[in-house]
Design a protein around this motif. Structure first.
Motif, PDB file in Angstrom:
ATOM      1  N   PRO A  99      -9.387  -5.519   2.980  1.00  0.00           N
ATOM      2  CA  PRO A  99      -8.113  -4.951   3.449  1.00  0.00           C
ATOM      3  C   PRO A  99      -8.332  -3.556   4.042  1.00  0.00           C
ATOM      4  CG  PRO A  99      -7.962  -5.613   1.135  1.00  0.00           C
ATOM      5  CD  PRO A  99      -9.393  -5.748   1.543  1.00  0.00           C
ATOM      6  N   LYS A 100      -7.500  -3.224   5.006  1.00  0.00           N
ATOM      7  CA  LYS A 100      -7.519  -1.863   5.532  1.00  0.00           C
ATOM      8  C   LYS A 100      -7.093  -0.923   4.406  1.00  0.00           C
ATOM      9  CE  LYS A 100      -6.515  -3.168  10.296  1.00  0.00           C
ATOM     10  NZ  LYS A 100      -5.536  -3.115  11.398  1.00  0.00           N
ATOM     11  N   GLU A 101      -7.618   0.284   4.417  1.00  0.00           N
ATOM     12  CA  GLU A 101      -7.345   1.250   3.348  1.00  0.00           C
ATOM     13  C   GLU A 101      -5.843   1.426   3.112  1.00  0.00           C
ATOM     14  OE1 GLU A 101      -8.344   3.260   0.194  1.00  0.00           O
ATOM     15  OE2 GLU A 101      -9.889   2.460   1.508  1.00  0.00           O
ATOM     16  N   GLU A 102      -5.084   1.579   4.187  1.00  0.00           N
ATOM     17  CA  GLU A 102      -3.641   1.815   4.069  1.00  0.00           C
ATOM     18  C   GLU A 102      -2.857   0.565   3.662  1.00  0.00           C
ATOM     19  OE1 GLU A 102      -4.507   1.090   8.499  1.00  0.00           O
ATOM     20  OE2 GLU A 102      -5.519   2.025   6.809  1.00  0.00           O
ATOM     21  N   CYS A 103      -3.520  -0.574   3.592  1.00  0.00           N
ATOM     22  CA  CYS A 103      -2.847  -1.843   3.267  1.00  0.00           C
ATOM     23  C   CYS A 103      -3.258  -2.392   1.901  1.00  0.00           C
ATOM     24  CB  CYS A 103      -3.147  -2.878   4.345  1.00  0.00           C
ATOM     25  SG  CYS A 103      -2.744  -2.355   6.009  1.00  0.00           S
ATOM     26  N   LYS A 104      -4.019  -1.611   1.127  1.00  0.00           N
ATOM     27  CA  LYS A 104      -4.501  -2.102  -0.163  1.00  0.00           C
ATOM     28  C   LYS A 104      -3.401  -2.173  -1.210  1.00  0.00           C
ATOM     29  CE  LYS A 104      -9.360  -1.001   0.270  1.00  0.00           C
ATOM     30  NZ  LYS A 104     -10.493  -0.263  -0.240  1.00  0.00           N
ATOM     31  N   GLU A 105      -2.541  -1.194  -1.265  1.00  0.00           N
ATOM     32  CA  GLU A 105      -1.483  -1.159  -2.278  1.00  0.00           C
ATOM     33  C   GLU A 105      -0.289  -2.027  -1.892  1.00  0.00           C
ATOM     34  OE1 GLU A 105      -1.619   0.470  -5.254  1.00  0.00           O
ATOM     35  OE2 GLU A 105      -3.712   0.913  -4.752  1.00  0.00           O
ATOM     36  N   GLN A 106      -0.006  -2.065  -0.608  1.00  0.00           N
ATOM     37  CA  GLN A 106       1.154  -2.793  -0.107  1.00  0.00           C
ATOM     38  C   GLN A 106       0.826  -3.302   1.291  1.00  0.00           C
ATOM     39  OE1 GLN A 106       4.746  -0.502  -0.302  1.00  0.00           O
ATOM     40  NE2 GLN A 106       5.868  -1.867   0.995  1.00  0.00           N
TER      41      GLN A 106
END
Length: 114
Positions: A99-106
């Motif tokens: 996953p892209k870093e900014e898409c890991k949590e949500q």
């Protein structure tokens, strides 16, 4: 003997009905909209995506449209698509992009077909 044949035939008809009752026929338009949403989801949420390819025939276990395919010609996936063409669930095979870093949590935004 006739009774055995009758029960065997009846059993096959009942089982055949149960097997087919969980699948739906989706229109080509619905499948194409689902593919567009899934491709957008993968591209916007995962790193280094060069290609997304789909298998020819989607499945519909439990009445939900499921698309299967590969990312970058090697990593497999199966994605359950909701009625509104959003991604509901995802199964990823070995080698699927991170996953892209900014898409890991949500999940990051992606284009959902209408």
């Amino acid at each position: 003997m006739k009774r055995i044949h009758f029960f065997l035939l009846l059993s096959l008809v009942v089982l055949g009905g149960c097997v087919n009752s969980n699948s739906e026929n989706y229109s080509e338009e619905t499948i194409e909209k689902a593919k567009a949403s899934v491709e957008s989801y993968i591209i916007n949420n995962y790193q280094n995506v060069e290609s997304v390819e789909f298998k020819e025939s989607p499945s519909a276990p439990m009445g939900r449209l499921v698309l299967e395919g590969t990312v970058n010609k090697k990593a497999t996936f199966n994605i359950g698509v909701n009625d509104d063409f959003t991604v509901g669930s995802i199964g990823m095979g070995e080698g699927f992009p991170e996953p892209k870093e900014e898409c890991k949590e949500q999940s990051c935004d992606y284009e959902v077909s209408k």
